[in-house]
Write an enzyme that holds these catalytic residues in place. Structure first.
Site, PDB file in Angstrom:
ATOM      1  CE  LYS A 178      -1.923   2.985   1.939  1.00  0.00           C
ATOM      2  NZ  LYS A 178      -1.659   4.403   1.552  1.00  0.00           N
ATOM      3  CD  GLU A 253      12.851   0.561  10.213  1.00  0.00           C
ATOM      4  OE1 GLU A 253      13.289   1.407  11.024  1.00  0.00           O
ATOM      5  OE2 GLU A 253      13.430  -0.493   9.944  1.00  0.00           O
TER       6      GLU A 253
HETATM    7  P1  NAD Z   1       1.569   8.178   8.222  1.00  0.00           P
HETATM    8  O1  NAD Z   1       1.695   7.278   9.407  1.00  0.00           O
HETATM    9  O2  NAD Z   1       0.487   9.171   8.190  1.00  0.00           O
HETATM   10  O3  NAD Z   1       1.430   7.332   6.869  1.00  0.00           O
HETATM   11  C1  NAD Z   1       2.329   6.324   6.507  1.00  0.00           C
HETATM   12  C2  NAD Z   1       1.601   5.263   5.693  1.00  0.00           C
HETATM   13  O4  NAD Z   1       0.607   4.676   6.516  1.00  0.00           O
HETATM   14  C3  NAD Z   1       0.865   5.815   4.469  1.00  0.00           C
HETATM   15  O5  NAD Z   1       0.977   4.887   3.407  1.00  0.00           O
HETATM   16  C4  NAD Z   1      -0.578   5.887   4.935  1.00  0.00           C
HETATM   17  O6  NAD Z   1      -1.500   5.743   3.899  1.00  0.00           O
HETATM   18  C5  NAD Z   1      -0.665   4.699   5.871  1.00  0.00           C
HETATM   19  N1  NAD Z   1      -1.710   4.796   6.894  1.00  0.00           N
HETATM   20  C6  NAD Z   1      -2.224   5.929   7.454  1.00  0.00           C
HETATM   21  N2  NAD Z   1      -3.183   5.601   8.362  1.00  0.00           N
HETATM   22  C7  NAD Z   1      -3.253   4.252   8.377  1.00  0.00           C
HETATM   23  C8  NAD Z   1      -4.026   3.314   9.120  1.00  0.00           C
HETATM   24  N3  NAD Z   1      -4.924   3.704  10.019  1.00  0.00           N
HETATM   25  N4  NAD Z   1      -3.827   2.003   8.902  1.00  0.00           N
HETATM   26  C9  NAD Z   1      -2.903   1.575   8.007  1.00  0.00           C
HETATM   27  N5  NAD Z   1      -2.151   2.414   7.257  1.00  0.00           N
HETATM   28  C10 NAD Z   1      -2.321   3.739   7.452  1.00  0.00           C
HETATM   29  O7  NAD Z   1       2.994   8.868   8.100  1.00  0.00           O
HETATM   30  P2  NAD Z   1       3.423   9.998   7.081  1.00  0.00           P
HETATM   31  O8  NAD Z   1       3.026  11.314   7.595  1.00  0.00           O
HETATM   32  O9  NAD Z   1       3.019   9.604   5.721  1.00  0.00           O
HETATM   33  O10 NAD Z   1       5.015   9.835   7.154  1.00  0.00           O
HETATM   34  C11 NAD Z   1       5.847  10.570   7.968  1.00  0.00           C
HETATM   35  C12 NAD Z   1       6.344   9.742   9.123  1.00  0.00           C
HETATM   36  O11 NAD Z   1       7.110   8.620   8.652  1.00  0.00           O
HETATM   37  C13 NAD Z   1       7.300  10.532   9.995  1.00  0.00           C
HETATM   38  O12 NAD Z   1       6.999  10.287  11.338  1.00  0.00           O
HETATM   39  C14 NAD Z   1       8.661   9.962   9.636  1.00  0.00           C
HETATM   40  O13 NAD Z   1       9.650  10.116  10.629  1.00  0.00           O
HETATM   41  C15 NAD Z   1       8.329   8.532   9.390  1.00  0.00           C
HETATM   42  N6  NAD Z   1       9.377   7.879   8.592  1.00  0.00           N
HETATM   43  C16 NAD Z   1      10.160   6.925   9.201  1.00  0.00           C
HETATM   44  C17 NAD Z   1      11.190   6.322   8.491  1.00  0.00           C
HETATM   45  C18 NAD Z   1      12.075   5.298   9.139  1.00  0.00           C
HETATM   46  O14 NAD Z   1      12.710   4.548   8.423  1.00  0.00           O
HETATM   47  N7  NAD Z   1      12.149   5.262  10.453  1.00  0.00           N
HETATM   48  C19 NAD Z   1      11.407   6.669   7.159  1.00  0.00           C
HETATM   49  C20 NAD Z   1      10.598   7.646   6.583  1.00  0.00           C
HETATM   50  C21 NAD Z   1       9.585   8.244   7.314  1.00  0.00           C
END
Ligand code: NAD
Length: 487
Positions: A178, A253
């Site tokens: 996804k 992550e």
């Molecule tokens: P997010 O959690 O909003 O979304 C991430 C993914 O999860 C998206 O594909 C989204 O569609 C999906 N998602 C959202 N709600 C969901 C649910 N209820 N159930 C299942 N899937 C769902 O995060 P974001 O704002 O897109 O990304 C930014 C975050 O990602 C920051 O906190 C950043 O630090 C983190 N990040 C971590 C790493 C790492 O390797 N540690 C790398 C990149 C980004």
């Protein structure tokens, strides 16, 4: 159903069981460069997730028995095709997520290909010694576990997706992916590439859609055997709750609020240049060292050099070679970043740099921002902003630097700049972080473990750790020939 992005044809539908599948519901992909709607995407729901899980479960029966050499060959083939399409992938990714075109061309897309090559090669070397206990040989093997669900964010869409997809496929799992709704396009191109490489139908599936629908339906599906999630802590909590009910092993992550520690004995020019790099990708980097901790004796000198460089950062269209940082990903994210900054200002903090949107550029461009000495426990010092916002604090001793560095619930990365190798070792052993950079940043060998402590994640991926996660690790014990229990 197909659209042209920067001259590249991109299918806006899902990829399930080796064919394109549409949905009545749609969502729009909006380019952060100018907020133009660039694609009308199929928005998946529990129905498409069900189809994709069925396809992946059925394909798993053959894929898990496919010889390692053949799996490795197919992954190398995928890498070959990615390498031949770097320009197209870079152009589409930049239009979709607003990161720099030049880094997509030179660094990110080559790394996407490398993700496949690396895990293909590692699969063929995967090994652990046998041990004998009373003559009984103990042997470990990595058995593919089943369908892997992979959910990733938008800040480096294809890189972050393939960092999980490649090891899952190498391990013999089938995948339902996804992609992020804010940058869904290169995932669709990857589906084309996988098909062209000859990956059997159903081994790799893509369901487009928004998180709370397609993502949530995938995370709670009882048919998945592994769940790799990259994203925010808030989403991770929701996912953990539903996946917990199915007892599905998770790899998380998540975010960070990493310390960037500058000792007086460092190479100051290197420290300043590396610190400026924490604004890269407009601050939308999980690993960024957003808390600058600087030894008091060089604080003024550091700050002066830092501000001189920071004011010269060129912000603009990420397709322009001269641009250093581009826009924020989306209007809601831009407003979230501005919210953090405005609340910090309202609390009495004055930014010494930025502190506002870039009004010359308009749109989603936010100025690199720096706050000095936010009070302990303040929101701007505690929470991940995920934008171009840094804080600077001073310290007087190594002990104080370590205490400040560890004053966070996160533990993804830490950066230390010092000329004293013994100090670097002491600091490294005491800081809570999954990854510590000494006098450097962002360099990392894919054979090593990657992941975070505390709120930054659960588990490790990379090298053998990825295979440990995607596989059911089995210990098989062989009695010596002719062995009798009573003999
Ligand atoms: P997010 O959690 O909003 O979304 C991430 C993914 O999860 C998206 O594909 C989204 O569609 C999906 N998602 C959202 N709600 C969901 C649910 N209820 N159930 C299942 N899937 C769902 O995060 P974001 O704002 O897109 O990304 C930014 C975050 O990602 C920051 O906190 C950043 O630090 C983190 N990040 C971590 C790493 C790492 O390797 N540690 C790398 C990149 C980004």
């Amino acid at each position: 159903m197909r659209t042209r992005i920067e001259g590249v044809e991109v299918d806006t539908r899902h990829w399930i069981a080796g064919r394109r599948v549409d949905s009545a519901a749609r969502f729009q992909s909006i380019s952060p460069i100018d907020e133009a709607v660039i694609a009308d995407m199929a928005a998946g729901s529990a129905i498409e997730i069900e189809q994709a899980i069925e396809a992946a479960s059925s394909a798993f029966k053959r894929w898990k028995r496919t010889a390692r050499e053949e799996r490795a060959r197919l992954l190398h083939r995928i890498a070959d095709i990615i390498e031949s399409r770097i320009e197209a992938l870079a152009q589409v990714e930049t239009r979709d997520n607003g990161s720099l075109l030049r880094s997509h061309r030179r660094r990110v897309m080559p790394r996407v290909a490398m993700n496949f090559r690396f895990f293909a090669d590692w699969l063929l070397q995967l090994d652990h010694p046998d041990f004998d206990v009373r003559g009984h040989r103990n042997h470990v093997s990595w058995d593919p576990s089943g369908v892997a669900a992979i959910i990733t964010p938008w800040n480096a869409p294809l890189m972050l997706g393939t960092w999980r997809i490649a090891p899952a496929l190498a391990a013999g799992c089938t995948v339902v992916y996804k992609p992020p709704e804010w940058a869904p396009l290169t995932a669709s191109l990857l589906a084309d590439i996988a098909a062209e490489a000859g990956l059997p139908d159903g081994v790799f599936n893509v369901v487009q859609g928004i998180g709370r629908e397609a993502g949530a339906a995938l995370a709670r599906h009882p048919g998945i055997r592994r769940l790799s999630f990259t994203g925010s802590v808030a989403t991770a909590r929701q996912i953990a709750a539903v996946a917990g009910a199915n007892l599905v092993p998770l790899s998380f992550e998540l975010g960070g609020k990493s310390p960037f520690v500058v000792f007086a004995d460092c190479d100051l020019e290197l420290a300043v240049n590396t610190a400026i790099g924490q604004y890269d990708n407009a601050g939308q980097v999980c690993l960024a060292g957003t808390r600058l901790l600087v030894e008091e004796s060089i604080r003024d000198q550091f700050l002066e050099a830092f501000l001189a460089k920071a004011t010269a950062i060129r912000q603009g269209d990420p397709r322009d070679e001269a641009t250093d940082i581009g826009p924020q990903i989306s209007r809601p994210h831009f407003e979230r970043v501005d919210g953090f900054v405005q609340r910090a200002i309202a609390s009495g903090l004055k930014p010494v740099l930025g502190g506002a949107p870039n009004r010359d550029l308009g749109g989603l461009y936010y100025r690199p921002t720096l706050f000095l000495d936010p009070p302990a426990g303040s929101e701007i010092l505690r929470d991940e902003v995920f934008g171009p916002v840094l804080c600077l604090q001073g310290f007087r001793s190594e002990e104080e630097a370590i205490a400040l560095a560890n004053d966070t619930e996160y533990g993804l990365a830490a950066v230390i700049m010092t000329g004293d190798h013994e100090r670097a070792k002491r600091f490294t052993s005491q800081v809570s972080a999954g990854l510590v950079w000494n006098n450097c940043f962002f360099v990392r060998d894919l054979r090593q473990a990657f992941g975070g402590n505390g709120k930054s994640g659960i588990g490790r991926e990379g090298g053998t750790w990825s295979f440990d996660f995607y596989c059911d690790v089995k210990n098989s014990v062989y009695a010596p020939v002719g062995w009798r229990k009573d003999g």
